[in-house]
Write a protein that holds these residues in place. Structure first.
Motif, PDB file in Angstrom:
ATOM      1  N   ALA A   1       0.815  -1.218   0.000  1.00  0.00           N
ATOM      2  CA  ALA A   1       0.000   0.000   0.000  1.00  0.00           C
ATOM      3  C   ALA A   1       0.852   1.274   0.000  1.00  0.00           C
ATOM      4  N   ASP A   2       0.414   2.233  -0.782  1.00  0.00           N
ATOM      5  CA  ASP A   2       1.011   3.569  -0.765  1.00  0.00           C
ATOM      6  C   ASP A   2       0.313   4.454   0.256  1.00  0.00           C
ATOM      7  N   VAL A   3      -0.955   4.169   0.490  1.00  0.00           N
ATOM      8  CA  VAL A   3      -1.732   4.910   1.483  1.00  0.00           C
ATOM      9  C   VAL A   3      -2.736   3.943   2.106  1.00  0.00           C
ATOM     10  N   ILE A   4      -3.034   4.129   3.381  1.00  0.00           N
ATOM     11  CA  ILE A   4      -3.935   3.239   4.106  1.00  0.00           C
ATOM     12  C   ILE A   4      -5.050   4.054   4.745  1.00  0.00           C
ATOM     13  N   LEU A   5      -6.283   3.605   4.517  1.00  0.00           N
ATOM     14  CA  LEU A   5      -7.453   4.172   5.167  1.00  0.00           C
ATOM     15  C   LEU A   5      -7.874   3.228   6.285  1.00  0.00           C
ATOM     16  N   VAL A   6      -7.906   3.730   7.505  1.00  0.00           N
ATOM     17  CA  VAL A   6      -8.338   2.929   8.653  1.00  0.00           C
ATOM     18  C   VAL A   6      -9.719   3.406   9.066  1.00  0.00           C
ATOM     19  N   LEU A   7     -10.691   2.498   9.011  1.00  0.00           N
ATOM     20  CA  LEU A   7     -12.055   2.808   9.434  1.00  0.00           C
ATOM     21  C   LEU A   7     -12.318   2.172  10.800  1.00  0.00           C
ATOM     22  N   HIS A   8     -13.113   2.860  11.598  1.00  0.00           N
ATOM     23  CA  HIS A   8     -13.468   2.353  12.928  1.00  0.00           C
ATOM     24  C   HIS A   8     -14.841   2.899  13.293  1.00  0.00           C
ATOM     25  N   HIS A   9     -15.792   1.984  13.502  1.00  0.00           N
ATOM     26  CA  HIS A   9     -17.176   2.379  13.786  1.00  0.00           C
ATOM     27  C   HIS A   9     -17.716   3.324  12.713  1.00  0.00           C
ATOM     28  N   GLY A  10     -17.345   3.043  11.454  1.00  0.00           N
ATOM     29  CA  GLY A  10     -17.882   3.808  10.337  1.00  0.00           C
ATOM     30  C   GLY A  10     -17.259   5.163  10.103  1.00  0.00           C
ATOM     31  N   THR A  11     -16.233   5.509  10.869  1.00  0.00           N
ATOM     32  CA  THR A  11     -15.574   6.803  10.706  1.00  0.00           C
ATOM     33  C   THR A  11     -14.111   6.602  10.332  1.00  0.00           C
ATOM     34  N   VAL A  12     -13.480   7.664   9.831  1.00  0.00           N
ATOM     35  CA  VAL A  12     -12.075   7.612   9.449  1.00  0.00           C
ATOM     36  C   VAL A  12     -11.209   7.786  10.694  1.00  0.00           C
ATOM     37  N   LEU A  13     -10.480   6.737  11.051  1.00  0.00           N
ATOM     38  CA  LEU A  13      -9.576   6.812  12.190  1.00  0.00           C
ATOM     39  C   LEU A  13      -8.212   7.343  11.748  1.00  0.00           C
ATOM     40  N   ALA A  14      -7.797   6.959  10.541  1.00  0.00           N
ATOM     41  CA  ALA A  14      -6.533   7.442   9.984  1.00  0.00           C
ATOM     42  C   ALA A  14      -6.574   7.286   8.472  1.00  0.00           C
ATOM     43  N   TYR A  15      -5.851   8.150   7.787  1.00  0.00           N
ATOM     44  CA  TYR A  15      -5.747   8.073   6.320  1.00  0.00           C
ATOM     45  C   TYR A  15      -4.401   8.675   5.953  1.00  0.00           C
ATOM     46  N   ASP A  16      -3.393   7.783   5.770  1.00  0.00           N
ATOM     47  CA  ASP A  16      -2.034   8.288   5.639  1.00  0.00           C
ATOM     48  C   ASP A  16      -1.131   7.211   5.049  1.00  0.00           C
ATOM     49  N   GLU A  17       0.148   7.547   4.928  1.00  0.00           N
ATOM     50  CA  GLU A  17       1.146   6.605   4.459  1.00  0.00           C
ATOM     51  C   GLU A  17       1.324   5.487   5.494  1.00  0.00           C
ATOM     52  N   PRO A  18       1.751   4.286   5.050  1.00  0.00           N
ATOM     53  CA  PRO A  18       1.833   3.129   5.944  1.00  0.00           C
ATOM     54  C   PRO A  18       2.644   3.359   7.216  1.00  0.00           C
ATOM     55  N   ASP A  19       3.814   4.004   7.105  1.00  0.00           N
ATOM     56  CA  ASP A  19       4.633   4.187   8.306  1.00  0.00           C
ATOM     57  C   ASP A  19       3.960   5.084   9.328  1.00  0.00           C
ATOM     58  N   LYS A  20       3.210   6.075   8.839  1.00  0.00           N
ATOM     59  CA  LYS A  20       2.512   6.970   9.752  1.00  0.00           C
ATOM     60  C   LYS A  20       1.296   6.294  10.377  1.00  0.00           C
ATOM     61  N   VAL A  21       0.651   5.430   9.604  1.00  0.00           N
ATOM     62  CA  VAL A  21      -0.493   4.680  10.137  1.00  0.00           C
ATOM     63  C   VAL A  21      -0.024   3.707  11.215  1.00  0.00           C
ATOM     64  N   SER A  22       1.072   3.006  10.951  1.00  0.00           N
ATOM     65  CA  SER A  22       1.561   2.022  11.931  1.00  0.00           C
ATOM     66  C   SER A  22       2.027   2.680  13.224  1.00  0.00           C
ATOM     67  N   ALA A  23       2.423   3.961  13.150  1.00  0.00           N
ATOM     68  CA  ALA A  23       2.884   4.682  14.344  1.00  0.00           C
ATOM     69  C   ALA A  23       1.757   5.414  15.059  1.00  0.00           C
ATOM     70  N   ASN A  24       0.574   5.394  14.469  1.00  0.00           N
ATOM     71  CA  ASN A  24      -0.567   6.102  15.039  1.00  0.00           C
ATOM     72  C   ASN A  24      -1.090   5.358  16.273  1.00  0.00           C
ATOM     73  N   GLU A  25      -1.066   6.015  17.423  1.00  0.00           N
ATOM     74  CA  GLU A  25      -1.453   5.360  18.672  1.00  0.00           C
ATOM     75  C   GLU A  25      -2.919   4.947  18.683  1.00  0.00           C
ATOM     76  N   GLU A  26      -3.785   5.759  18.085  1.00  0.00           N
ATOM     77  CA  GLU A  26      -5.210   5.409  18.032  1.00  0.00           C
ATOM     78  C   GLU A  26      -5.413   4.154  17.193  1.00  0.00           C
ATOM     79  N   VAL A  27      -4.690   4.046  16.086  1.00  0.00           N
ATOM     80  CA  VAL A  27      -4.802   2.865  15.229  1.00  0.00           C
ATOM     81  C   VAL A  27      -4.275   1.633  15.954  1.00  0.00           C
TER      82      VAL A  27
END
Length: 250
Positions: A212-238
């Protein structure tokens, strides 16, 4: 101009809000992965983009054109195609004949009563080109029900390719596959991304973070994160909502 532009997209099923006011832009190139816990709204979002369900609120634009609520057959005409988690092929037919049917439909020849697809050279050539492109050319004459599950998944993907889409949406392409089959599918997806925009829903985090070049993380129907993989993996909420649990369950 983005490929997809989603504005305040909302879909409810009774008291359940499956997608809740999603707003985002999708770039024209590369691979976008959609991840999230079960019930996060991934499949609903996927089905909204491809016209299989209509939103209750919000808009979907594809290359600037409003495609909100259009039927799947009209969505395909815009250059959008999809595969499904559950393989849907004609098991009693050969691998080549499966793809021939898709090509013939795309060429507008389905109503030509006296033009059998297996005797039409253009249909056969285009079908073989699709099979060769994904590495199934050597299986063309085999019955579809006799090939391994991983190859059946690729054949299902071939059916989506017969409409010559610009954008290809893949619904859990790794579902039910062995490790060796997953490696092969990963290679096919990377190769297809050179000529197509790829959007995929997937639970296999190895695949997601490797392609993936970009990852969209959904949680309870909302956008939790939408970013590059390294930033998504470092996201504490994700990590708290999804990735941390995945690691713990591994």
């Amino acid at each position: 101009m983005p490929l997809f532009s989603v504005k305040n997209l909302t879909k409810r099923f009774g008291a359940l809000t499956a997608t809740n006011n999603i707003t985002l832009d999708v770039g024209r190139e590369g691979i976008m992965a959609i991840i999230g816990p079960n019930g996060a709204g991934k499949t609903t979002f996927f089905n909204l983009l491809t016209g299989f369900i209509k939103p209750d609120d919000g808009k979907i634009f594809y290359k600037g054109t409003d495609v909100t609520g259009q039927k799947p057959y009209r969505i395909i005409r815009h250059g959008i195609s999809r595969s499904f988690q559950v393989v849907s092929i004609f098991e009693e037919m050969t691998v080549l004949d499966n793809v021939r049917v898709g090509v013939q439909r795309n060429l507008g020849l389905m109503n030509k009563l006296f033009l059998p697809y297996h005797k039409d050279r253009k249909t056969t050539d285009e079908a073989m080109a699709v099979l060769e492109h994904v590495g199934l050319g050597h299986m063309a004459d085999l019955p579809a029900d006799s090939i391994p599950h991983g190859d059946r998944k690729i054949l299902d993907l071939c059916m989506a390719l017969t409409s010559k889409p610009e954008t290809l949406l893949l619904d859990e392409p790794m579902a039910g596959l062995s490790k060796a089959e997953r490696i092969r599918i990963t290679s096919v997806i990377k190769n297809l991304s050179l000529d197509h925009k790829i959007i995929l829903v997937e639970h296999d985090m190895d695949l997601v973070f490797s392609v993936a070049d970009v990852i969209l993380v959904l949680h309870h129907g909302t956008v939790l994160a939408y970013d590059e993989p390294d930033k998504v993996s470092a996201n504490e909420e994700v990590q708290s909502a999804y990735l941390g649990r995945e690691v713990a369950d591994a």
